[in-house]
Design a protein around this motif. Structure first.
Motif, mmCIF file in Angstrom:
data_model
loop_
_atom_site.group_PDB
_atom_site.id
_atom_site.type_symbol
_atom_site.label_atom_id
_atom_site.label_comp_id
_atom_site.label_asym_id
_atom_site.label_seq_id
_atom_site.Cartn_x
_atom_site.Cartn_y
_atom_site.Cartn_z
ATOM 1 N N THR B 27 -6.014 6.373 5.289
ATOM 2 C CA THR B 27 -4.399 6.059 5.604
ATOM 3 C C THR B 27 -3.385 6.550 4.692
ATOM 4 O O THR B 27 -2.377 6.430 4.740
ATOM 5 C CB THR B 27 -4.634 3.679 5.370
ATOM 6 N N ILE B 30 -2.953 9.665 5.357
ATOM 7 C CA ILE B 30 -1.338 9.197 6.313
ATOM 8 C C ILE B 30 -0.140 8.945 6.001
ATOM 9 O O ILE B 30 0.707 9.666 5.839
ATOM 10 C CB ILE B 30 -2.143 8.803 7.599
ATOM 11 N N ASN B 31 -0.531 7.784 5.062
ATOM 12 C CA ASN B 31 1.471 7.404 4.549
ATOM 13 C C ASN B 31 1.928 8.746 3.990
ATOM 14 O O ASN B 31 3.294 8.627 4.297
ATOM 15 C CB ASN B 31 0.434 5.950 4.015
ATOM 16 N N LEU B 34 3.173 11.316 6.312
ATOM 17 C CA LEU B 34 4.142 10.716 6.799
ATOM 18 C C LEU B 34 5.642 10.712 6.133
ATOM 19 O O LEU B 34 6.842 10.703 6.494
ATOM 20 C CB LEU B 34 4.299 9.003 7.889
ATOM 21 N N GLU B 38 9.079 13.348 6.607
ATOM 22 C CA GLU B 38 9.645 12.413 6.711
ATOM 23 C C GLU B 38 11.126 12.616 6.082
ATOM 24 O O GLU B 38 12.479 13.300 6.155
ATOM 25 C CB GLU B 38 10.252 10.331 6.650
ATOM 26 N N TYR B 55 7.853 13.240 14.421
ATOM 27 C CA TYR B 55 6.699 12.048 13.514
ATOM 28 C C TYR B 55 6.381 10.949 14.552
ATOM 29 O O TYR B 55 5.127 10.881 14.368
ATOM 30 C CB TYR B 55 8.531 10.660 13.032
ATOM 31 N N ASN B 56 6.696 10.752 15.798
ATOM 32 C CA ASN B 56 5.627 10.034 17.164
ATOM 33 C C ASN B 56 4.121 10.868 16.775
ATOM 34 O O ASN B 56 3.728 10.572 17.098
ATOM 35 C CB ASN B 56 6.489 9.760 17.504
ATOM 36 N N VAL B 59 2.095 10.678 13.916
ATOM 37 C CA VAL B 59 1.734 9.550 14.079
ATOM 38 C C VAL B 59 0.641 9.599 14.629
ATOM 39 O O VAL B 59 -0.727 9.057 14.193
ATOM 40 C CB VAL B 59 2.556 8.577 14.176
ATOM 41 N N GLU B 60 0.386 9.706 15.539
ATOM 42 C CA GLU B 60 -0.810 9.830 16.758
ATOM 43 C C GLU B 60 -1.672 10.934 16.223
ATOM 44 O O GLU B 60 -3.081 10.683 16.866
ATOM 45 C CB GLU B 60 0.183 9.998 18.124
ATOM 46 N N GLN B 63 -3.489 9.796 13.707
ATOM 47 C CA GLN B 63 -3.983 8.701 13.584
ATOM 48 C C GLN B 63 -5.832 9.166 14.654
ATOM 49 O O GLN B 63 -7.101 8.362 14.651
ATOM 50 C CB GLN B 63 -3.662 7.562 14.369
ATOM 51 N N TYR B 66 -7.947 9.909 12.140
ATOM 52 C CA TYR B 66 -8.559 8.998 11.459
ATOM 53 C C TYR B 66 -9.879 8.519 12.187
ATOM 54 O O TYR B 66 -10.810 8.199 11.824
ATOM 55 C CB TYR B 66 -7.198 8.185 11.236
ATOM 56 N N HIS B 67 -9.656 8.243 13.551
ATOM 57 C CA HIS B 67 -10.379 7.931 14.438
ATOM 58 C C HIS B 67 -11.616 8.602 15.100
ATOM 59 O O HIS B 67 -12.596 7.698 15.416
ATOM 60 C CB HIS B 67 -10.119 6.705 14.774
ATOM 61 N N GLY B 144 -9.492 1.147 17.645
ATOM 62 C CA GLY B 144 -8.349 1.086 17.662
ATOM 63 C C GLY B 144 -7.527 2.219 18.302
ATOM 64 O O GLY B 144 -6.686 1.850 18.406
ATOM 65 N N GLY B 149 -3.189 8.667 22.986
ATOM 66 C CA GLY B 149 -2.714 8.894 21.915
ATOM 67 C C GLY B 149 -2.017 9.966 22.883
ATOM 68 O O GLY B 149 -1.555 11.172 22.301
#
Lengths: 126, 182
Positions: B27, B30-31, B34, B38, B55-56, B59-60, B63, B66-67, B144, B149
């Motif tokens: 996490t 990822i933070n 991003l 940005e 950005y969008n 994020v996908e 994630q 991540y998953h 999640g 995605g």
């Protein structure tokens, strides 16, 4: 009924649910890795609110970003509002999107086509 | 010659790279990513539209890593960090190229390949219908993810998804997804 107030973070939106005013507000970014955890209290609150809602429920959704994991949770929120609307209570969803953000407008239109509640698309002009 | 993830990563870093990462997908990672993309784009010349799309999509993409970056070939356990993934973001022409990579069990390749090929075969309108159908009919998985995605990435970029599966051994491949934002 107690209001539900949550401050926004870089990955989760600010929440302002106020039963006595019939106000439901979600603003900011919704991009958590696990969105269910964040949205569960919102859906639970709406469940309870639905037992005695305001004559008019005004919903303001103003998101800058949301991820696909949140998109399902937002749909769950809207489904609760749809139930309230079906029970003959007035509900209006104001979907805000930034100027030129066609993707966000389209996302609102996607929900509008799935959920039987009146939507109003509102462009935010700087 | 068998697949070497370090060499592959170095090869991906050719070009006008703005962000690159190799290691555990957390996490925090990822933070941080991003945040840096940005602030990086804030000073850039591209308009708000492309900034939002990058950005969008990022994020996908992150994630998804991540998953799903949760499996490693036996002989790499201990050598590579758990939840190992790679990310390279590069400027390209008037847009960005975002590349993600992770190891994947051979048994999952067909499902994933079929899904991407299906997405790539659809028109804008068909993608919209697919998105709405999944949104409305599929439950979120325990992880999640909701299977949305890749559809969302294809929809937002308006470009075809490019991918490759590099053979590592009988049980594992390295899955490489290339997203172009223009």
């Amino acid at each position: 009924m107690e209001p539900l107030l949550i401050e926004g973070t870089p990955k989760t939106p600010s929440i302002r649910f106020e039963a006595d005013q019939g106000l439901i507000e979600i603003k900011g970014r919704s991009i958590p890795e696990n969105s269910i955890e964040f949205y569960k209290p919102l859906v639970d609150w709406l469940d309870k609110y639905g037992e005695g809602p305001s004559t008019l429920t005004k919903v303001n959704i103003q998101l800058e970003y949301f991820n696909t994991s949140s998109s399902k949770c937002i749909l769950d929120v809207f489904k609760k509002l749809e139930t309230i609307h079906k029970a003959k209570h007035e509900v209006i969803i104001n979907w805000y999107y930034e100027e030129d953000d066609e993707d966000m407008l389209e996302a609102g239109e996607d929900y509008e086509s799935i959920i039987r509640v009146p939507f109003k698309m509102i462009e935010i002009v700087d | 010659m068998s697949f070497n993830v370090d060499e592959f990563y170095e090869m991906l870093k050719n070009g006008d790279v703005v962000v690159s990462y190799k290691g555990t997908i957390t996490t925090e990672m990822i933070n941080n990513t991003l945040e840096s993309i940005e602030s990086l784009m804030e000073g850039g010349e591209e308009g708000g539209k492309i900034r939002k799309k990058v950005y969008n999509v990022l994020v996908e993409g992150l994630q998804n890593l991540y998953h799903h970056a949760d499996e490693l070939p036996e002989d790499l356990k201990g050598k590579l960090e758990p939840k190992f993934g790679i990310l390279v973001i590069a400027r390209q022409n008037n847009g960005y190229k975002i590349t993600t990579g992770n190891f994947i069990n051979s048994s999952k390749i067909k499902f994933l390949k079929d899904k991407i090929d299906k997405i790539n075969s659809l028109s804008e309108e068909e993608l919209k219908d697919m998105y709405k159908f999944i949104l409305n009919h599929q439950k979120l998985s325990a992880k999640g993810g909701g299977g949305l995605g890749l559809v969302d990435i294809a929809r937002k970029t308006g470009n075809k998804l490019d991918y490759s599966f590099q053979n590592y051994n009988n049980d594992f491949y390295f899955y490489n997804l290339i997203i172009t934002v223009t």
